[in-house]
Design a protein around this motif. Structure first.
Motif, mmCIF file in Angstrom:
data_model
loop_
_atom_site.group_PDB
_atom_site.id
_atom_site.type_symbol
_atom_site.label_atom_id
_atom_site.label_comp_id
_atom_site.label_asym_id
_atom_site.label_seq_id
_atom_site.Cartn_x
_atom_site.Cartn_y
_atom_site.Cartn_z
ATOM 1 N N THR A 179 -14.917 -31.191 2.043
ATOM 2 C CA THR A 179 -16.122 -30.877 1.281
ATOM 3 C C THR A 179 -16.388 -31.936 0.211
ATOM 4 O O THR A 179 -15.469 -32.390 -0.473
ATOM 5 N N GLN A 204 -11.585 -28.769 -4.114
ATOM 6 C CA GLN A 204 -12.271 -29.106 -2.868
ATOM 7 C C GLN A 204 -11.405 -28.664 -1.696
ATOM 8 O O GLN A 204 -10.204 -28.403 -1.849
ATOM 9 N N THR A 264 -7.186 -25.430 -0.474
ATOM 10 C CA THR A 264 -7.899 -25.853 -1.673
ATOM 11 C C THR A 264 -6.988 -26.744 -2.496
ATOM 12 O O THR A 264 -5.818 -26.432 -2.700
ATOM 13 N N MET A 267 -23.255 -28.221 5.342
ATOM 14 C CA MET A 267 -22.946 -27.036 4.551
ATOM 15 C C MET A 267 -24.198 -26.181 4.377
ATOM 16 O O MET A 267 -25.293 -26.706 4.207
ATOM 17 N N TYR A 321 -21.057 -18.528 -8.333
ATOM 18 C CA TYR A 321 -20.174 -18.715 -7.181
ATOM 19 C C TYR A 321 -20.757 -17.971 -5.985
ATOM 20 O O TYR A 321 -21.006 -16.768 -6.054
ATOM 21 N N ASN A 337 -15.440 -26.133 -4.445
ATOM 22 C CA ASN A 337 -15.418 -25.568 -3.093
ATOM 23 C C ASN A 337 -13.993 -25.112 -2.823
ATOM 24 O O ASN A 337 -13.069 -25.932 -2.844
ATOM 25 N N HIS A 343 -18.506 -21.592 -2.918
ATOM 26 C CA HIS A 343 -19.165 -22.792 -3.455
ATOM 27 C C HIS A 343 -19.663 -22.486 -4.859
ATOM 28 O O HIS A 343 -20.451 -21.560 -5.058
#
Length: 431
Positions: free
Chosen positions: A328, A312, A304, A368, A356, A334, A350
Motif C-alpha cells: 500500500t 502500511q 502491518t 484501492m 478510519y 493502512n 485506511h
C-alpha cells in the motif's frame, strides 16, 4: 479502543456499555439497486404447531436479502401462495417482474424429526432449476434454512453461500467490566459464550475448519494466546511469552498460527507449528510488525508494519531470506489486513483525516477502493465466499458490527439491543 490503540497495542481496555448475551439485530442500511427479485413462498407446515424462530421461508428470505444480491418480495406483497409446482402460474409472476420463486414444506415424520423440502424455479423459463430434501430436528431447523439459502445463492450467483457458518465477536457488561467471547450464527441467532473474564479478551479468529477459535486473553494480567475447541469446550495456551502476545492468525491449511510477539525486543511476526510447537521468527526490524493475515496458499502472509514511518501493508514469503514487499502506498495509514479466500482482494483499515474506513486492494491491479464512511471502522474480515466483509464500527457513539459488500454497494448493521460488540471474525466453515 481506537484503531491506532489496537494497532500499537498500548491500550487494551475498550469502552463497552451494558451486556451482551443477546441476539444481534441486523438492519440493512443500504441495498443494491437492481438486486434480483425473488419470491420465497411461506413453506407449508404439515407438523402441527409451527416452532418458534424456525420459519424456514422467513430465514431464507432474510439471508438472501442480507447478501445484497437479491430483493425478496415482502410476504404481504406476494401475488399468490402456491404450495405445489402445478399451482404456480408463471405468467403472472413474470408480469410482476419476479425472476425466481421458491416453494417448500416442513413435515414431521417422527417425534422431533422433520423432513424439509424446497424447490427453486426460474420464472421466465417456467421450470424447476433446483430441489432438495433434508432431515432435521427442532434444534437444526434454522441450520437447514441456512443450508437452503446457501444452495439457492450458489445456484443463482455461482458463488458458494456463506449463511450456514458462524461469527465470533467480543462483548462486555457491568461495572467492573466483564468481557465475553461469543459465537453466533451469521444472522445473530444462537449466541454461545465461550469465555467470560474480568480482563480484556481480544482478536478472536476461527480455525479454517470452523471447529476452534484462537484469541488473546489478559486473564492473568498479561497477554496470552489461547485456542478454544468449540465442541469439546476445552482450550489450550499456545503463547505466553514475556511482553506482547497478540494478533493470532490461522494459516489456511490449519497447521500454523502467525502471531505478534515482542519477547525479543520490538513487536515482530512469528509463526508456530501447532503440531511441534516449533517457533519461527519471520521479521526482525526496529519497527512495529503486527496483524498478520495469510495468503490462500499458506506460503506467504500480509502484515502491518511501520518500517516506512507510517503503518502500511507488506507481503512476506515464508521462504528463508525473503524480504517484505510493500503493498500500500495511498495514504499514511493502512493496516489490519484480511485476505479473501481466492487471494484476489485484501481488505484493510485506511486512515485519513482522523477517520478510519474499510478499503480493499485488488492484488492484480493494486487498485484501492474505499468501501465505508468511517469515522471509526476496523477489524475487517471476509465472508468465506468473499462477497461480504464484516467489520467493527460506530453508530451514534455505540460499538456495533457492520458488513459491506466487496463492491461497497450493500451495507448492513449488526447491533445488540442492550450493549456493544466488537472484533468480529467470520468462520470459513461450520463444524
Amino acid at each position: 479502543m481506537t484503531v491506532m490503540n489496537r494497532w500499537i497495542l498500548l491500550f487494551f481496555v475498550a469502552c463497552f456499555s451494558q451486556a451482551a448475551n443477546a441476539v444481534l439485530k441486523i438492519d440493512i442500511t443500504e441495498g443494491i439497486e437492481g438486486a434480483t427479485p425473488i419470491a420465497i413462498i411461506p413453506f407449508q407446515w404439515n407438523s402441527g404447531t409451527r416452532l418458534k424462530d424456525s420459519d424456514i421461508s422467513e430465514i431464507v428470505s432474510s439471508d438472501l436479502a442480507r447478501s445484497g444480491k437479491f430483493s425478496p418480495v415482502a410476504e404481504k406483497s406476494l401475488l399468490a401462495r402456491p404450495q405445489r409446482p402445478e399451482d404456480i402460474h408463471f405468467k403472472t409472476w413474470r408480469v410482476a417482474g419476479v425472476d425466481h420463486l421458491v416453494i417448500g414444506s416442513v413435515q414431521m415424520i417422527a417425534n422431533d424429526s422433520f423432513k424439509v423440502e424446497f424447490r427453486l424455479f426460474n420464472v421466465y423459463r417456467g421450470e424447476q432449476v433446483l430441489g432438495y430434501s433434508f432431515n432435521a430436528t427442532s434444534a437444526t431447523l434454522r441450520t437447514t434454512a441456512h443450508q437452503i439459502s446457501d444452495l439457492i445463492f450458489e445456484k443463482l450467483t455461482g458463488l458458494p453461500g456463506a449463511f450456514n457458518s458462524r461469527i465470533a465477536y467480543i462483548t462486555s457488561s457491568g461495572k467492573p467490566v466483564e468481557y465475553r467471547l461469543q459465537v453466533a450464527d451469521t444472522d445473530g441467532y444462537n449466541p454461545q459464550t465461550l469465555l467470560t473474564s474480568k480482563e480484556p479478551i481480544m482478536s478472536p479468529i476461527w480455525s479454517p475448519d470452523g471447529s476452534r477459535v484462537a484469541y488473546v486473553s489478559f486473564e492473568s494480567g498479561l497477554s496470552a494466546i489461547f485456542i478454544h475447541d468449540i465442541h469439546k469446550g476445552t482450550r489450550e495456551k499456545i503463547a505466553s511469552f514475556k511482553g506482547i502476545n497478540s494478533a493470532p492468525a490461522w494459516s489456511p491449511d490449519g497447521k500454523t498460527i502467525a502471531m505478534t510477539l515482542s519477547k525479543d525486543g520490538n513487536p515482530d511476526i512469528y509463526i508456530i507449528s501447532l503440531q511441534t510447537r516449533a517457533l519461527r521468527r519471520l521479521t526482525s526490524h526496529w519497527s512495529i510488525d503486527t496483524e498478520a493475515a495469510w495468503m490462500p496458499d499458506s506460503k506467504s502472509l500480509v502484515f502491518t508494519s511501520s518500517r516506512s514511518g507510517k503503518p502500511q501493508l507488506y507481503e512476506l514469503s515464508l521462504d528463508k531470506g525473503s524480504r517484505p514487499k510493500r503493498l500500500t502506498f495511498d495514504g499514511k495509514y493502512n493496516a489490519n489486513a484480511s485476505v479473501s479466500a481466492d487471494g484476489k482482494v485484501i481488505a484493510f483499515v485506511h486512515g485519513a483525516n482522523n477517520s478510519y474506513k474499510i478499503a480493499v486492494l485488488y492484488t492484480d491491479t493494486r487498485v484501492m477502493q474505499v468501501l465505508t464512511d468511517g469515522p471509526l471502522d476496523e477489524s475487517p474480515d471476509f465472508a468465506p465466499n468473499g462477497a461480504m466483509i464484516l467489520y467493527a464500527s460506530q453508530d451514534k457513539g455505540k460499538a456495533v458490527l457492520a458488513a459491506v459488500s466487496t463492491d461497497g454497494r450493500q451495507k448492513q448493521r449488526l447491533a445488540l439491543s442492550d450493549g456493544e460488540v466488537r472484533e468480529p471474525s467470520w468462520a470459513a466453515k461450520r463444524k
